[in-house]
Motif scaffolding. Structure first.
Motif, PDB file in Angstrom:
ATOM      1  N   ASN A 168       0.818  -1.224   0.000  1.00 41.40           N
ATOM      2  CA  ASN A 168       0.000   0.000   0.000  1.00 41.40           C
ATOM      3  C   ASN A 168       0.846   1.266   0.000  1.00 41.40           C
ATOM      4  N   ALA A 169       2.031   1.189  -0.580  1.00 36.81           N
ATOM      5  CA  ALA A 169       2.903   2.364  -0.597  1.00 36.81           C
ATOM      6  C   ALA A 169       2.550   3.259  -1.780  1.00 36.81           C
ATOM      7  N   SER A 170       1.575   4.118  -1.611  1.00 33.79           N
ATOM      8  CA  SER A 170       1.191   5.051  -2.663  1.00 33.79           C
ATOM      9  C   SER A 170       2.250   6.143  -2.808  1.00 33.79           C
ATOM     10  N   TRP A 171       2.161   6.888  -3.883  1.00 31.95           N
ATOM     11  CA  TRP A 171       3.115   7.977  -4.111  1.00 31.95           C
ATOM     12  C   TRP A 171       3.069   8.950  -2.931  1.00 31.95           C
ATOM     13  N   LYS A 172       1.856   9.290  -2.511  1.00 30.67           N
ATOM     14  CA  LYS A 172       1.711  10.279  -1.442  1.00 30.67           C
ATOM     15  C   LYS A 172       2.206   9.742  -0.099  1.00 30.67           C
ATOM     16  N   ALA A 173       2.003   8.450   0.134  1.00 32.21           N
ATOM     17  CA  ALA A 173       2.481   7.853   1.383  1.00 32.21           C
ATOM     18  C   ALA A 173       4.004   7.887   1.446  1.00 32.21           C
ATOM     19  N   ILE A 174       4.636   7.585   0.320  1.00 31.72           N
ATOM     20  CA  ILE A 174       6.096   7.630   0.274  1.00 31.72           C
ATOM     21  C   ILE A 174       6.576   9.067   0.454  1.00 31.72           C
ATOM     22  N   TYR A 175       5.876   9.976  -0.188  1.00 33.33           N
ATOM     23  CA  TYR A 175       6.225  11.392  -0.035  1.00 33.33           C
ATOM     24  C   TYR A 175       6.193  11.799   1.450  1.00 33.33           C
ATOM     25  N   SER A 176       5.151  11.377   2.156  1.00 35.38           N
ATOM     26  CA  SER A 176       5.024  11.723   3.572  1.00 35.38           C
ATOM     27  C   SER A 176       6.186  11.182   4.389  1.00 35.38           C
ATOM     28  N   ALA A 177       6.561   9.935   4.106  1.00 30.61           N
ATOM     29  CA  ALA A 177       7.650   9.317   4.853  1.00 30.61           C
ATOM     30  C   ALA A 177       8.974  10.024   4.583  1.00 30.61           C
ATOM     31  N   LEU A 178       9.213  10.405   3.316  1.00 29.50           N
ATOM     32  CA  LEU A 178      10.453  11.097   2.979  1.00 29.50           C
ATOM     33  C   LEU A 178      10.481  12.500   3.574  1.00 29.50           C
ATOM     34  N   LYS A 179       9.325  13.150   3.540  1.00 25.61           N
ATOM     35  CA  LYS A 179       9.235  14.488   4.119  1.00 25.61           C
ATOM     36  C   LYS A 179       9.537  14.437   5.613  1.00 25.61           C
ATOM     37  N   ALA A 180       8.994  13.426   6.280  1.00 19.79           N
ATOM     38  CA  ALA A 180       9.207  13.288   7.726  1.00 19.79           C
ATOM     39  C   ALA A 180      10.674  13.050   8.052  1.00 19.79           C
TER      40      ALA A 180
END
Length: 284
Positions: free
Chosen positions: A16-28
């Motif tokens: 379930n690693a969507s583009w936005k989910a990955i973005y959130s993790a990288l941003k964090a």
């Protein structure tokens, strides 16, 4: 391998690693620059909940397995990530690549898309236009689908040119079956790309998503035979949204497979009667 790249590889392989989910993790984790954060800030606060399992991804095993199969992983943060692709909306976090990755350095790429049910006219249009394009070292990018896509790849190869195929799903689940031999040949002599890990099964929603990569890698998109509601027009829309050129080969007013290209021409796409129409627009 630095920590950011390792984290990104783990995230892309998470469930379930969507583009936005990955973005959130990288941003964090402060992996993105301020400008990248500003450009891509559209994630939800709950996105990271979907990828908590990323640390369990066996990265060393993956890397060894991919290396044994000549699968390259080019991340958004790598120097050899195509600059044209980096500027699109939601660029792929990782490009999985098999074949000659030096083709990604060629900035003279043209996307060619069209009907899966190509007529003899559509196929002949490719054979009429391509000699001059290939003669100018223009690289053909398409989606390895049947019809116009497959004929574009094959004609580029036959004329001694280079071609890139972008697929939905992963390398272990090539689709459609009738183009598997073509895909395998391109993985040896040309290049095939996917934004999905090799074990990924192709899903319906992945096909329109891969179209943004086809147009994103290219300076322009040529549409040959397409219905008004088709993946080819989605590709053209992506190209327009990114400020790229769109070209359309006119067809018969008597067939629905020309409705899409005629609509594009009405909306301002350049009508193509010869390869010069493309070369002039691309400054060649």
């Amino acid at each position: 391998m630095d920590g950011v790249k390792k984290k990104l590889i783990q995230l892309v392989h998470s469930r379930n690693a969507s583009w936005k989910a990955i973005y959130s993790a990288l941003k964090a984790s402060s992996a993105l620059t301020d400008s990248e954060t500003a450009k891509y800030s559209s994630s939800t606060p709950r996105a990271q909940q979907h990828i908590r399992d990323h640390q369990s991804v066996p990265i060393d095993k993956l890397l060894n397995d991919y290396a044994s199969k000549n699968i390259h992983m080019i991340t958004f943060f790598d120097d050899n990530y195509p600059i044209e692709l980096k500027t699109i909306y939601q660029p792929p976090w990782i490009l999985f690549a098999r074949g000659d990755i030096s083709l990604l350095r060629n900035t003279k790429s043209l996307a060619v898309v069209g009907s899966r049910n190509a007529s003899s006219y559509g196929l002949e249009a490719i054979e009429y236009l391509f000699p001059s394009l290939i003669g100018q070292n223009i690289q053909i990018v398409s989606g390895l689908a049947k019809g116009i896509d497959a004929h574009a790849h094959k004609t580029a190869i036959k004329l001694g040119g280079k071609t890139i195929g972008v697929i939905a799903g992963g390398f272990n689940n090539l689709y459609p079956k009738e183009n598997i031999k073509l895909a395998e040949y391109m993985m040896e002599k040309h290049l095939v790309l996917s934004e999905y890990p090799p074990a990924t099964m192709p899903a319906k929603w992945q096909f329109p998503m891969r179209n943004r990569i086809i147009s994103g890698l290219s300076r322009g998109t040529l549409v040959i035979e397409a219905k008004k509601k088709s993946g080819s027009l989605i590709t053209a829309d992506f190209a327009l949204n990114e400020g790229r050129d769109v070209f359309a080969v006119p067809g018969s007013i008597l067939t629905p497979d020309s409705d899409g290209v005629h609509y594009l021409i009405q909306q301002g796409a350049k009508l193509v009667k010869s390869s010069d129409d493309i070369l002039e627009e691309l400054g060649m």
